[in-house]
Design an enzyme around this catalytic site. Structure first.
Site, PDB file in Angstrom:
ATOM      1  N   LYS A 152       3.313   3.394   7.294  1.00 57.18           N
ATOM      2  CA  LYS A 152       4.169   2.257   6.888  1.00 57.18           C
ATOM      3  C   LYS A 152       5.280   2.758   5.958  1.00 57.18           C
ATOM      4  O   LYS A 152       6.425   2.298   6.047  1.00 57.18           O
ATOM      5  CB  LYS A 152       3.341   1.172   6.194  1.00 57.18           C
ATOM      6  CG  LYS A 152       2.394   0.408   7.092  1.00 57.18           C
ATOM      7  CD  LYS A 152       3.080  -0.397   8.193  1.00 57.18           C
ATOM      8  CE  LYS A 152       3.849  -1.584   7.670  1.00 57.18           C
ATOM      9  NZ  LYS A 152       4.330  -2.452   8.793  1.00 57.18           N
ATOM     10  N   GLU A 176       0.823  -1.218   0.000  1.00 55.63           N
ATOM     11  CA  GLU A 176       0.000   0.000   0.000  1.00 55.63           C
ATOM     12  C   GLU A 176       0.856   1.267   0.000  1.00 55.63           C
ATOM     13  O   GLU A 176       0.359   2.348  -0.306  1.00 55.63           O
ATOM     14  CB  GLU A 176      -0.982  -0.015   1.177  1.00 55.63           C
ATOM     15  CG  GLU A 176      -1.875  -1.232   1.113  1.00 55.63           C
ATOM     16  CD  GLU A 176      -3.065  -1.221   2.064  1.00 55.63           C
ATOM     17  OE1 GLU A 176      -3.514  -0.137   2.455  1.00 55.63           O
ATOM     18  OE2 GLU A 176      -3.541  -2.321   2.400  1.00 55.63           O
TER      19      GLU A 176
HETATM   20  P1  NAD Z   1      -2.601  -7.353  12.881  1.00 54.57           P
HETATM   21  O1  NAD Z   1      -3.289  -6.035  13.107  1.00 54.57           O
HETATM   22  O2  NAD Z   1      -3.418  -8.590  12.763  1.00 54.57           O
HETATM   23  O3  NAD Z   1      -1.539  -7.607  14.046  1.00 54.57           O
HETATM   24  C1  NAD Z   1      -0.713  -6.591  14.553  1.00 54.57           C
HETATM   25  C2  NAD Z   1      -0.132  -7.085  15.881  1.00 54.57           C
HETATM   26  O4  NAD Z   1       0.749  -6.050  16.380  1.00 54.57           O
HETATM   27  C3  NAD Z   1      -1.188  -7.335  16.956  1.00 54.57           C
HETATM   28  O5  NAD Z   1      -0.940  -8.563  17.601  1.00 54.57           O
HETATM   29  C4  NAD Z   1      -1.007  -6.158  17.923  1.00 54.57           C
HETATM   30  O6  NAD Z   1      -1.350  -6.494  19.266  1.00 54.57           O
HETATM   31  C5  NAD Z   1       0.477  -5.873  17.771  1.00 54.57           C
HETATM   32  N1  NAD Z   1       0.814  -4.480  18.129  1.00 54.57           N
HETATM   33  C6  NAD Z   1       0.176  -3.343  17.723  1.00 54.57           C
HETATM   34  N2  NAD Z   1       0.762  -2.263  18.289  1.00 54.57           N
HETATM   35  C7  NAD Z   1       1.801  -2.735  19.031  1.00 54.57           C
HETATM   36  C8  NAD Z   1       2.797  -2.099  19.824  1.00 54.57           C
HETATM   37  N3  NAD Z   1       2.831  -0.747  19.975  1.00 54.57           N
HETATM   38  N4  NAD Z   1       3.730  -2.863  20.446  1.00 54.57           N
HETATM   39  C9  NAD Z   1       3.688  -4.229  20.302  1.00 54.57           C
HETATM   40  N5  NAD Z   1       2.760  -4.881  19.575  1.00 54.57           N
HETATM   41  C10 NAD Z   1       1.843  -4.136  18.947  1.00 54.57           C
HETATM   42  O7  NAD Z   1      -1.694  -7.121  11.582  1.00 54.57           O
HETATM   43  P2  NAD Z   1      -1.300  -8.147  10.427  1.00 54.57           P
HETATM   44  O8  NAD Z   1      -2.347  -8.123   9.393  1.00 54.57           O
HETATM   45  O9  NAD Z   1      -0.866  -9.419  11.026  1.00 54.57           O
HETATM   46  O10 NAD Z   1      -0.033  -7.392   9.823  1.00 54.57           O
HETATM   47  C11 NAD Z   1       1.283  -7.639  10.326  1.00 54.57           C
HETATM   48  C12 NAD Z   1       2.268  -6.796   9.550  1.00 54.57           C
HETATM   49  O11 NAD Z   1       2.196  -7.122   8.160  1.00 54.57           O
HETATM   50  C13 NAD Z   1       1.982  -5.292   9.629  1.00 54.57           C
HETATM   51  O12 NAD Z   1       3.215  -4.623   9.752  1.00 54.57           O
HETATM   52  C14 NAD Z   1       1.297  -4.968   8.320  1.00 54.57           C
HETATM   53  O13 NAD Z   1       1.561  -3.640   7.931  1.00 54.57           O
HETATM   54  C15 NAD Z   1       1.967  -5.963   7.392  1.00 54.57           C
HETATM   55  N6  NAD Z   1       1.168  -6.385   6.226  1.00 54.57           N
HETATM   56  C16 NAD Z   1      -0.113  -6.847   6.387  1.00 54.57           C
HETATM   57  C17 NAD Z   1      -0.818  -7.288   5.279  1.00 54.57           C
HETATM   58  C18 NAD Z   1      -2.217  -7.847   5.413  1.00 54.57           C
HETATM   59  O14 NAD Z   1      -2.850  -8.145   4.385  1.00 54.57           O
HETATM   60  N7  NAD Z   1      -2.740  -8.045   6.610  1.00 54.57           N
HETATM   61  C19 NAD Z   1      -0.232  -7.271   4.012  1.00 54.57           C
HETATM   62  C20 NAD Z   1       1.080  -6.799   3.887  1.00 54.57           C
HETATM   63  C21 NAD Z   1       1.763  -6.370   5.008  1.00 54.57           C
HETATM   64  P1  TYD Z   2      -9.288  -4.534   3.674  1.00 60.16           P
HETATM   65  O1  TYD Z   2      -9.551  -5.971   3.994  1.00 60.16           O
HETATM   66  O2  TYD Z   2      -9.638  -3.494   4.690  1.00 60.16           O
HETATM   67  O3  TYD Z   2      -7.770  -4.407   3.199  1.00 60.16           O
HETATM   68  P2  TYD Z   2      -6.974  -3.132   2.549  1.00 60.16           P
HETATM   69  O4  TYD Z   2      -7.801  -1.914   2.648  1.00 60.16           O
HETATM   70  O5  TYD Z   2      -5.759  -3.065   3.389  1.00 60.16           O
HETATM   71  O6  TYD Z   2      -6.705  -3.527   1.130  1.00 60.16           O
HETATM   72  O7  TYD Z   2     -10.084  -4.184   2.361  1.00 60.16           O
HETATM   73  C1  TYD Z   2      -9.875  -4.890   1.148  1.00 60.16           C
HETATM   74  C2  TYD Z   2     -10.798  -4.293   0.110  1.00 60.16           C
HETATM   75  O8  TYD Z   2     -12.144  -4.578   0.474  1.00 60.16           O
HETATM   76  C3  TYD Z   2     -10.697  -2.788   0.014  1.00 60.16           C
HETATM   77  O9  TYD Z   2     -10.845  -2.424  -1.360  1.00 60.16           O
HETATM   78  C4  TYD Z   2     -11.894  -2.284   0.811  1.00 60.16           C
HETATM   79  C5  TYD Z   2     -12.927  -3.379   0.610  1.00 60.16           C
HETATM   80  N1  TYD Z   2     -13.860  -3.619   1.738  1.00 60.16           N
HETATM   81  C6  TYD Z   2     -15.250  -3.672   1.487  1.00 60.16           C
HETATM   82  O10 TYD Z   2     -15.723  -3.506   0.358  1.00 60.16           O
HETATM   83  N2  TYD Z   2     -16.071  -3.913   2.557  1.00 60.16           N
HETATM   84  C7  TYD Z   2     -15.608  -4.095   3.821  1.00 60.16           C
HETATM   85  O11 TYD Z   2     -16.401  -4.287   4.772  1.00 60.16           O
HETATM   86  C8  TYD Z   2     -14.179  -4.052   4.042  1.00 60.16           C
HETATM   87  C9  TYD Z   2     -13.601  -4.246   5.419  1.00 60.16           C
HETATM   88  C10 TYD Z   2     -13.352  -3.810   2.964  1.00 60.16           C
END
Ligand code: NAD
Ligand code: TYD
Length: 335
Positions: A153, A125
């Site tokens: 980020k 992103e």
């Molecule tokens: P998540 O929100 O599920 O988990 C985040 C974790 O970080 C939680 O367990 C939370 O308790 C912990 N946390 C938050 N603030 C904290 C702090 N100040 N100190 C210690 N711990 C803290 O997130 P996720 O989806 O597992 O994402 C993990 C990483 O991967 C993030 O850095 C995110 O930017 C990156 N990422 C996520 C996605 C995705 O699709 N979810 C994709 C690409 C990258």
């Molecule tokens: P999301 O799962 O929040 O991931 P990100 O915004 O990090 O890509 O959303 C994925 C896509 O789905 C995004 O285009 C927003 C859309 N979305 C909906 O249409 N409805 C919803 O309730 C949510 C949470 C997301």
């Protein structure tokens, strides 16, 4: 080998803890997590008594704690973050605190303790939003974050890279596309829609439903990070993606089909402000240099994910209560 994993109680971090434990049972894991709304120790129940695993509840912004933990590890793998775009639109303060100040704190500790190896987990992103015919994001795409989440980020990525150039800190960064799979907090589209449909509720599709995301099964992301920490080139960034672009509408139809629900369950709702139109990742660098590619097709990954949510109703029913529901009903009205 001793790993300090930050954010290991969240979605991807907890999957990574299990990945390491399964594939490298001799590695010691220290999991530092603040247990915000997104952190859930239920994700780690099966490992909590393992002598190679230790959980520490704490904030990555706590200088003394972080310094002590970094001093005692060989590598930091940094997942902890505020991660939900919609929350960053409503209130971005925690995003600045954790994603920027927290990352800086970890970098300082890594630098001050003999330049520890540091892997930073980031997102596609940071590159902004693509038009329909634009080439996919790659490692040299200019940064253009457009939400407070992606801006925070992006700032953290810049800090990590600056410590490599300025202090010779041995870093790597991965910028990954949207993940899905077990332990995904049901505020993100895939787990929200699956659990809503299991409960007989409608699914809220933002705007025209034509925004595009590139989906990767979480275990494939864990494999990519595994490759990078063991074989990645220091100072380098790796883009990681699923090669699976879907509009949100297409994604919704796949979920509806697998759950046997009809399109009357879709409810079009107000669009997200500044909603990025399209993300896509060119993962040819990690494929060529490290031999990584996604191994799970989207349809297989979705079936496994749905099965996990069916088998773990207690996990998500505990989460989907009170505050969560208030949060959504206050902020996303019907169109
Ligand atoms: P998540 O929100 O599920 O988990 C985040 C974790 O970080 C939680 O367990 C939370 O308790 C912990 N946390 C938050 N603030 C904290 C702090 N100040 N100190 C210690 N711990 C803290 O997130 P996720 O989806 O597992 O994402 C993990 C990483 O991967 C993030 O850095 C995110 O930017 C990156 N990422 C996520 C996605 C995705 O699709 N979810 C994709 C690409 C990258
Ligand atoms: P999301 O799962 O929040 O991931 P990100 O915004 O990090 O890509 O959303 C994925 C896509 O789905 C995004 O285009 C927003 C859309 N979305 C909906 O249409 N409805 C919803 O309730 C949510 C949470 C997301």
């Amino acid at each position: 080998m001793k790993l300090l994993i930050t954010g290991g109680a969240g979605f991807i971090g907890s999957n990574f803890v299990h990945h390491v434990n399964k594939n490298y049972p001799e590695y010691d894991i220290v999991n530092l997590d603040l247990l915000t709304y997104a952190g859930n120790l239920e994700n780690l129940k099966s490992i909590e008594k393992n002598p190679h695993y230790k959980f520490i509840k704490g904030d990555i912004c706590n200088k003394k704690l972080v310094n002590d933990l970094v001093k005692d590890c060989h590598i930091v793998i940094h997942f902890a973050a505020e991660s939900h775009v919609d929350r960053s639109i409503l209130d971005s303060a925690a995003f600045i605190h954790t994603n920027i100040v927290g990352t800086h704190n970890l970098l300082e500790a890594a630098k001050n303790n003999g330049n520890k190896r540091f892997h930073h987990v980031s997102t596609d992103e940071v590159y902004g939003s693509l038009g329909p015919d634009d080439p996919a994001f790659h490692e040299s795409t200019p940064y253009d974050p457009r939400s407070p989440y992606s801006a925070s980020k992006a700032a953290s990525d810049h800090l990590v890279r600056s410590y490599y150039h300025t202090h010779n800190l041995p870093i790597t960064i991965s910028n990954c596309s949207n993940n899905y799979g077990p332990h995904h907090f049901p505020e993100k589209i895939i787990p929200l829609f699956i659990t809503n449909l299991i409960e007989g509720k409608k699914v809220p599709l933002y705007g025209d439903g034509l925004n595009i995301r590139d989906w990767l099964y979480v275990e494939d992301h864990c494999h990519a990070i595994d490759k990078i920490i063991h074989h990645g080139k220091i100072g380098e960034t790796y883009c990681v993606g699923g090669g699976c672009e879907l509009t949100n509408k297409e994604l919704t139809y796949k979920i509806l089909n697998q759950l046997g629900s009809g399109e009357e369950m879709i409810e079009f709702v107000t669009d997200r402000p500044g909603h990025d139109r399209r993300y896509a990742i060119d993962f040819s660098k990690i494929k060529t240099e490290l031999g990584w590619k996604p191994s799970v097709t989207f349809d297989e990954g979705l079936a496994k994910t749905i099965q996990w949510y069916r088998e773990n109703e207690n996990w998500w029913k505990n989460i989907k209560s009170g505050e969560y529901q208030k949060y959504y009903s206050q902020n996303y009205g019907k169109r």
